[in-house]
Scaffold this motif. Structure first.
Motif, short mmCIF file in Angstrom:
data_model
loop_
_atom_site.label_atom_id
_atom_site.label_comp_id
_atom_site.label_asym_id
_atom_site.label_seq_id
_atom_site.Cartn_x
_atom_site.Cartn_y
_atom_site.Cartn_z
N GLU A 152 30.19 54.45 -25.09
CA GLU A 152 30.15 54.31 -26.53
C GLU A 152 29.32 55.45 -27.10
OE1 GLU A 152 28.86 50.55 -27.92
OE2 GLU A 152 30.28 49.41 -26.70
N PRO A 153 29.79 56.09 -28.15
CA PRO A 153 29.09 57.25 -28.69
C PRO A 153 27.85 56.85 -29.49
CG PRO A 153 30.97 56.75 -30.05
CD PRO A 153 31.04 55.79 -28.89
N SER A 154 26.85 57.73 -29.45
CA SER A 154 25.67 57.55 -30.29
C SER A 154 25.76 58.38 -31.56
CB SER A 154 24.41 57.92 -29.50
OG SER A 154 24.46 59.28 -29.12
N PHE A 155 26.84 59.14 -31.69
CA PHE A 155 26.99 60.03 -32.84
C PHE A 155 28.00 59.46 -33.84
CE2 PHE A 155 29.57 61.65 -29.25
CZ PHE A 155 30.84 61.41 -29.74
N GLN A 156 27.97 59.99 -35.03
CA GLN A 156 28.97 59.74 -36.05
C GLN A 156 29.49 61.10 -36.53
OE1 GLN A 156 30.45 56.99 -37.45
NE2 GLN A 156 29.44 55.78 -35.83
N LEU A 157 30.68 61.43 -36.04
CA LEU A 157 31.24 62.75 -36.35
C LEU A 157 31.78 62.82 -37.77
CD1 LEU A 157 33.26 63.51 -33.07
CD2 LEU A 157 30.99 64.33 -33.70
N LYS A 158 31.78 64.04 -38.28
CA LYS A 158 32.46 64.34 -39.53
C LYS A 158 33.73 65.16 -39.27
CE LYS A 158 28.54 64.18 -42.71
NZ LYS A 158 27.77 64.91 -43.76
N LYS A 176 39.39 56.16 -27.46
CA LYS A 176 38.85 54.88 -27.92
C LYS A 176 37.56 55.05 -28.71
CE LYS A 176 40.83 52.19 -24.12
NZ LYS A 176 40.53 51.35 -22.93
N PHE A 177 36.82 56.15 -28.44
CA PHE A 177 35.55 56.31 -29.16
C PHE A 177 35.78 56.47 -30.67
CE2 PHE A 177 36.50 60.83 -28.62
CZ PHE A 177 36.05 61.38 -29.80
N LEU A 178 37.04 56.81 -31.06
CA LEU A 178 37.32 56.95 -32.48
C LEU A 178 37.22 55.61 -33.22
CD1 LEU A 178 40.32 59.48 -32.44
CD2 LEU A 178 37.95 59.91 -33.09
N PHE A 179 37.33 54.50 -32.47
CA PHE A 179 37.17 53.19 -33.11
C PHE A 179 35.77 53.00 -33.68
CE2 PHE A 179 40.85 52.21 -30.42
CZ PHE A 179 41.63 51.47 -31.31
N TYR A 180 34.80 53.76 -33.15
CA TYR A 180 33.41 53.59 -33.58
C TYR A 180 33.01 54.57 -34.68
CZ TYR A 180 33.31 51.08 -29.13
OH TYR A 180 33.56 50.21 -28.10
N GLN A 181 33.94 55.44 -35.07
CA GLN A 181 33.61 56.45 -36.07
C GLN A 181 33.90 55.94 -37.48
OE1 GLN A 181 32.12 59.46 -34.87
NE2 GLN A 181 32.13 58.04 -33.15
N PRO A 199 47.92 55.35 -35.93
CA PRO A 199 46.55 54.81 -36.00
C PRO A 199 46.11 54.60 -37.45
CG PRO A 199 46.47 57.16 -35.56
CD PRO A 199 47.92 56.79 -35.58
N ASN A 200 46.69 53.59 -38.11
CA ASN A 200 46.30 53.34 -39.50
C ASN A 200 44.84 52.91 -39.62
OD1 ASN A 200 46.58 50.87 -38.33
ND2 ASN A 200 48.17 50.13 -39.73
N TRP A 201 44.29 52.37 -38.54
CA TRP A 201 42.89 51.98 -38.54
C TRP A 201 41.97 53.19 -38.71
CZ3 TRP A 201 40.74 54.61 -34.53
CH2 TRP A 201 41.58 54.95 -33.46
N LEU A 202 42.44 54.38 -38.29
CA LEU A 202 41.64 55.58 -38.43
C LEU A 202 41.43 55.92 -39.91
CD1 LEU A 202 40.28 57.66 -36.57
CD2 LEU A 202 42.37 59.03 -36.69
N ILE A 203 42.48 55.70 -40.71
CA ILE A 203 42.37 55.92 -42.15
C ILE A 203 41.54 54.81 -42.79
CG2 ILE A 203 43.68 56.14 -44.29
CD1 ILE A 203 46.01 57.22 -42.67
N GLU A 204 41.74 53.61 -42.31
CA GLU A 204 41.07 52.45 -42.90
C GLU A 204 39.57 52.47 -42.62
OE1 GLU A 204 42.22 47.73 -43.36
OE2 GLU A 204 42.91 48.88 -41.63
N ASN A 205 39.17 52.90 -41.42
CA ASN A 205 37.74 52.90 -41.06
C ASN A 205 36.98 54.08 -41.65
OD1 ASN A 205 38.31 50.66 -39.55
ND2 ASN A 205 38.26 51.71 -37.57
N ASN A 206 37.70 55.16 -41.97
CA ASN A 206 37.03 56.38 -42.44
C ASN A 206 37.51 56.68 -43.86
OD1 ASN A 206 35.64 57.63 -39.81
ND2 ASN A 206 37.64 56.79 -39.22
#
Length: 784
Positions: A152-158, A176-181, A199-206
């Motif tokens: 699991e990542p400790s970072f939050q990428l931009k 999978k680490f993109l789920f945490y961003q 991956p509509n969740w990628l748009i929804e989470n970010n």
């Protein structure tokens, strides 16, 4: 260097420095930032970091020529926040301990190098400050793995840019680490062969996401967006995937994009009308899908900011150029509507504001009417393709374009315009129209940069102008299927760069010029067809953050156009790189006389040579054995005599060989190599040839030489081509016509009709009495 012991920032970027990097830079203890980007430094990277550079926070070595592996000493730069070594020649494996040690990193860019091997993304798991990761693959030898081991990542990428990195090459799963961003703004994972659903969740989470690039993967299934409105997303590309079904009806309500590319998928059905609500659209590419129906009125009326519109290779229909079509009056630079079912006419008038159009492709549709003269006002119109439509009338004098003009396969008629500006054109296609008259000589006297000239299958007549020989850049000359007559001008021998010349199906006479040996026919195929041609400003289509450079238009034009050329008895379509290596000469179906020049044997690079259906005499030149790359040789339907040179069996690439219907004699070449594949049809119509594969044996050959015979060519046919079906059909048609004609005459003239009936009655009685008398005499003879 002691005088610089307090130096904190060293910026020497963009100076063009050469040589190797001085190791003394590593001896500056106070340095916090080093920028040597955009130079020409080379060699291996050597930094004496032992006990030094502890304060270094920024290191920018991008856009140089450094090579070798990354030095382990980089791992000692524990204060480093910014690392950019992109656009160099670094290779080998990426040292894991170096990347894992730099836990203070916020920005890392390793793009465009030659790294290879396996790199585990989990090495960045403890980089809590990391915001930007840029790693654009270059050589397809590096595999970036994110799934093994699980972490699991400790970072939050931009920013995450990992295109063409063989991402998760083993599982092909999206990381999978993109789920945490939750703070992503730019994501590019294109060209990685990833699979799964959108991956509509990628748009929804970010919710801050601005750019999402999924191009060239294996994502599939329906395309479903979240239900909320995402105003920040402006750039979306999921082209070259396997999405199918219909676009959801409310796509234009959810997104307000500037860039949307969904080309090369399997979408179908009507285009949602809500797409016209994206009033900020600047580029829309829906090409190469199965969309059908009419283009929504909202799109052509509301999206007035469009710079690029590509709807090609679909099933669209209707009249797109309605009164509400606004694009020509605003910002449009590229319009591609080819390969659909659009119909109607082009607009009669376009305002001067529409003069920035650079690419117009409406080919393979049902457009009709006259070609409007306003096309001549498009000063940036470099590529114009209107082929395979129903345009009629004459070609306007105003027509011009920089790279390509394709008006082939329409109903254009009249004389070829001598007033059109062809001074900068490179590719001209007019095949398959009804253009008449001689070619204006002025056309060639000003066409300095012409590379391709295709005017086949028209009604051009007269002699081939000798001015054609002045087209020094010409690579492809296609004049077949016209009414050209007279001798082949020797000035064609000036076209040294020519690769393909087709003069077939005309009425050319005289001999084949011996100077054809001066033409290279493929020797220069490695030279760029655009070399030496003037190039305008590279950003001529720049508009609102979307730049369509000249080089891109040039490459597209060169890659998209192609030609048909008959070889090996078939018409092949040559395009792109295949066209570059093709070479051929076709003089068939003319009235050429004399002997085949021995000099044609010097055209060693040529792949196809067709001299059939002429009146050539003499022997087959033995120099043809020098045509070592030849794949097709057709000398049939001439008056050639003598033996077939046995040395021709050395032509190892020959796939087609035809000498049928000549006066050849002697033994057929041994059935060795490629000649072992040729059947009787290659030699038929030569009564004095013998040996396999012919049934005639050479042991009983008439020693007397064959008498020369005159050519029985009729309408470009030969005596040996009598077709029984054609003969019987023509006979019965003539018989029926004669019968109907006689019947009509008898019906019109009653006197002739009565006379004919009396004659028939008289003949019937004569036959009756003749038979009766003969029978009676026979009976009387029997009785006696």
């Amino acid at each position: 260097m002691t005088n610089f012991s307090s130096l904190e920032i060293l910026d020497m970027s963009g100076n063009g420095f050469t040589g190797i990097l001085s190791s003394y830079i590593g001896a500056l203890p106070s340095l916090k930032a080093i920028s040597l980007s955009q130079n020409k430094l080379d060699g291996t990277l050597q930094l004496h970091t032992k006990g030094m550079l502890k304060k270094l926070e920024e290191l920018d070595l991008s856009d140089n020529n450094f090579e070798g592996i990354l030095p382990p000493c980089l791992g000692r730069l524990t204060s480093l926040r910014f690392l950019d070594i992109s656009k160099n020649q670094f290779g080998g494996n990426i040292p894991s301990f170096v990347i894992a040690s730099l836990t203070s990193l916020e920005y890392i860019d390793l793009s465009y190098n030659h790294f290879e091997g396996l790199f585990s993304f989990s090495l960045l798991a403890n980089h809590s400050k990391l915001k930007v990761v840029r790693f654009k693959g270059e050589n397809n030898k590096l595999v970036i793995e994110t799934e093994n081991p699980s972490w699991e990542p400790s970072f939050q990428l931009k920013v995450l840019l990992l295109p063409n990195c063989n991402l998760n090459n083993f599982s092909s799963n999206i990381p999978k680490f993109l789920f945490y961003q939750r703070e992503l703004e730019l994501v590019d994972i294109s060209h990685n062969r990833l699979k799964g659903s959108f991956p509509n969740w990628l748009i929804e989470n970010n919710t801050r996401l601005q750019l999402l690039n999924l191009r060239d993967n294996y994502f599939g299934g329906p395309f479903n967006l979240p239900t909320d409105h995402y105003k920040n997303l402006s750039w979306l590309d999921f082209s070259y995937n396997n999405f199918d079904g219909q676009l959801q009806e409310n796509i234009g309500k959810i997104l307000n994009l500037q860039y949307l590319n969904i080309s090369q998928n399997h979408f179908e059905g009507n285009l949602p009308s809500s797409i016209g609500d994206m009033s900020n659209l600047e580029k829309l590419d829906l090409s190469n899908n199965n969309f059908s129906g009419e283009v929504p009125t909202k799109l052509v009326a509301n999206c007035t900011s469009l710079v690029v519109l590509k709807l090609s290779n679909n099933e669209f229909q209707g009249e797109i150029f309605s009164k509400k079509f606004q694009f020509f009056n605003n910002s449009l630079r590229v319009l591609e509507l080819n390969n659909n079912h659009f119909k109607g006419t082009l607009p009669d008038k376009v305002s001067p504001a529409g003069s920035y159009l650079g690419i117009l492709d409406i080919s393979n549709n049902g457009f009709l009417g006259l070609i409007p003269s306003w096309l001549g006002n498009m000063q940036f119109l470099w590529s114009l393709d209107m082929s395979n439509n129903f345009f009629e009338g004459q070609i306007p004098c105003e027509m011009h374009a920089y790279i390509l003009v394709d008006l082939s396969h329409n109903w254009l008629s009249g004389l070829s315009p001598s007033c059109a500006d062809l001074s900068i054109i490179q590719h001209l296609f007019l095949q398959g129209n009804r253009l008449t008259g001689p070619i204006p000589k002025v056309t060639f006297s000003v066409s300095f940069h012409l590379v391709t000239l295709d005017i086949r299958d028209n009604l051009f007549s007269g002699r081939i102008p000798y001015e054609v020989g002045k087209l020094s850049n010409l690579r492809i000359l296609l004049l077949s299927g016209n009414n050209f007559s007279g001798a082949i001008p020797k000035q064609l021998c000036w076209l040294k760069n020519l690769e393909i010349m087709d003069l077939s199906k005309n009425y050319l006479s005289g001999t084949i010029p011996h100077c054809f040996r001066n033409i290279n026919f493929g020797k220069l195929n490695a030279i760029d067809a655009f070399d030496g041609l003037p190039q305008p400003n590279s950003t001529f289509l720049e508009f609102r953050h979307i730049t369509i450079p000249y080089q891109e238009v040039e490459q597209n034009a060169a890659a998209d156009f192609g030609i048909e050329f008959v070889t090996k008895y078939r018409s092949y379509f040559y395009k792109g790189g295949i066209l570059d290596i093709m070479s051929g000469l076709d003089l068939s179906f003319n009235k050429l006389t004399g002997e085949i020049p021995q000099e044609l044997g010097q055209l060693s690079p040529i792949l196809a040579l067709n001299l059939s259906y002429n009146q050539l005499t003499g022997f087959i030149p033995t120099t043809f054995s020098n045509l070592t790359h030849l794949e097709s040789l057709d000398l049939s339907h001439n008056n050639l005599s003598g033996e077939i040179p046995s040395i021709l069996i050395d032509l190892h690439f020959l796939e087609v060989f035809n000498v049928a219907c000549n006066n050849l004699s002697g033994k057929v070449p041994d059935m060795k190599g490629q000649f072992g594949t040729f059947q009787n049809s290659s030699y038929e119509g030569n009564a004095f040839l013998c040996g396999p594969p012919l049934e005639k044996s050479c042991t009983r050959v008439d020693s007397s030489p064959p008498l020369p015979r005159k050519s029985l060519t009729t309408s470009k046919g030969k005596w040996c081509e009598v077709d029984p079906l054609v003969f019987s059909t023509s006979f019965w048609v003539s018989y029926v016509i004669f019968f109907i004609g006689v019947s009509c005459i008898l019906y019109i003239n009653p006197y002739w009709r009565q006379w004919c009936f009396n004659l028939i009655e008289y003949r019937m009685y004569r036959c009756y009495y003749f038979a009766f008398n003969m029978l009676r005499r026979q009976l009387n003879y029997t009785c006696h």
